[in-house]
Scaffold this motif. Sequence first.
Motif, PDB file in Angstrom:
ATOM      1  N   ALA A 104      -0.161   4.077   3.563  1.00 28.90           N
ATOM      2  CA  ALA A 104      -0.074   5.100   2.447  1.00 28.90           C
ATOM      3  C   ALA A 104       0.569   6.484   2.780  1.00 28.90           C
ATOM      4  O   ALA A 104       0.917   7.235   2.056  1.00 28.90           O
ATOM      5  CB  ALA A 104      -1.713   5.482   1.909  1.00 28.90           C
TER       6      ALA A 104
ATOM      7  N   ARG B 238       0.176   4.757  -2.264  1.00 28.20           N
ATOM      8  CA  ARG B 238      -1.256   4.686  -2.634  1.00 28.20           C
ATOM      9  C   ARG B 238      -2.275   5.497  -1.663  1.00 28.20           C
ATOM     10  O   ARG B 238      -2.171   5.541  -0.615  1.00 28.20           O
ATOM     11  CB  ARG B 238      -1.513   3.252  -2.838  1.00 28.20           C
TER      12      ARG B 238
ATOM     13  N   GLU C 236      -5.368   5.261  -1.672  1.00 26.04           N
ATOM     14  CA  GLU C 236      -6.482   4.663  -1.128  1.00 26.04           C
ATOM     15  C   GLU C 236      -5.737   3.207  -0.678  1.00 26.04           C
ATOM     16  O   GLU C 236      -5.083   2.505  -1.579  1.00 26.04           O
ATOM     17  CB  GLU C 236      -7.534   4.334  -2.193  1.00 26.04           C
TER      18      GLU C 236
ATOM     19  N   ARG D  42      -5.516  -1.139  -0.394  1.00 23.38           N
ATOM     20  CA  ARG D  42      -5.744  -2.143  -1.314  1.00 23.38           C
ATOM     21  C   ARG D  42      -5.819  -3.509  -0.456  1.00 23.38           C
ATOM     22  O   ARG D  42      -4.876  -3.596   0.493  1.00 23.38           O
ATOM     23  CB  ARG D  42      -5.387  -2.229  -2.694  1.00 23.38           C
TER      24      ARG D  42
ATOM     25  N   ASN E 139       0.821  -1.288  -0.071  1.00 24.49           N
ATOM     26  CA  ASN E 139       0.146   0.019  -0.116  1.00 24.49           C
ATOM     27  C   ASN E 139       1.053   1.164  -0.085  1.00 24.49           C
ATOM     28  O   ASN E 139       0.162   2.322  -0.026  1.00 24.49           O
ATOM     29  CB  ASN E 139      -0.956   0.030   1.183  1.00 24.49           C
TER      30      ASN E 139
END
Length: 168
Positions: free
Chosen positions: A156, A83, A85, A87, A80
Amino acid sequence: RYTEAIEQVVSDELDRWTPGETFATAPRMQAVTLSVIMAGIFGVQGEPQPGTPERGLRDATRFLLGLSERPAWQVVELMNAGRAEPRGVLKLAMDHIDKHFASVIAARRADPVRHAGADIMSLLLMATDAEGRQLSDRDIRHEPLPPVPPGPAPAAAHPPRPLAPPRR
């Protein structure tokens, strides 16, 4: 009022310590952080009652914290990194937390008098937008208060960790 809640949580924690006893501090500090969040955001002092939405949220958050302390969680973080968002496993975990967060909002909306207070959730539920409408559940969950567990920052927010060069 938030300062008083923090002081009470820390005082309660310190009262549980036994002089000379050795223990891991990270789990205790995570518990203090979670208690402060539950008090300041949800107005819950101490342990939420079993069967309440707040207890479900607290238990789900504790479970996720437990997972995040395991070495294998670093793989989840790496998947992650960078990122916006979540996942994979992190998305599943955050969706689980979000479900409990939504339950807390629904319970508060269903009985606003019982849950009225000076905590952040109560204030957000009383707030209105520029047109005078109540904030939506999504606005409350995702904008002002993203359901991020206390403890380590979400993956993130971390740049990928540099890997040590192999030893020869």
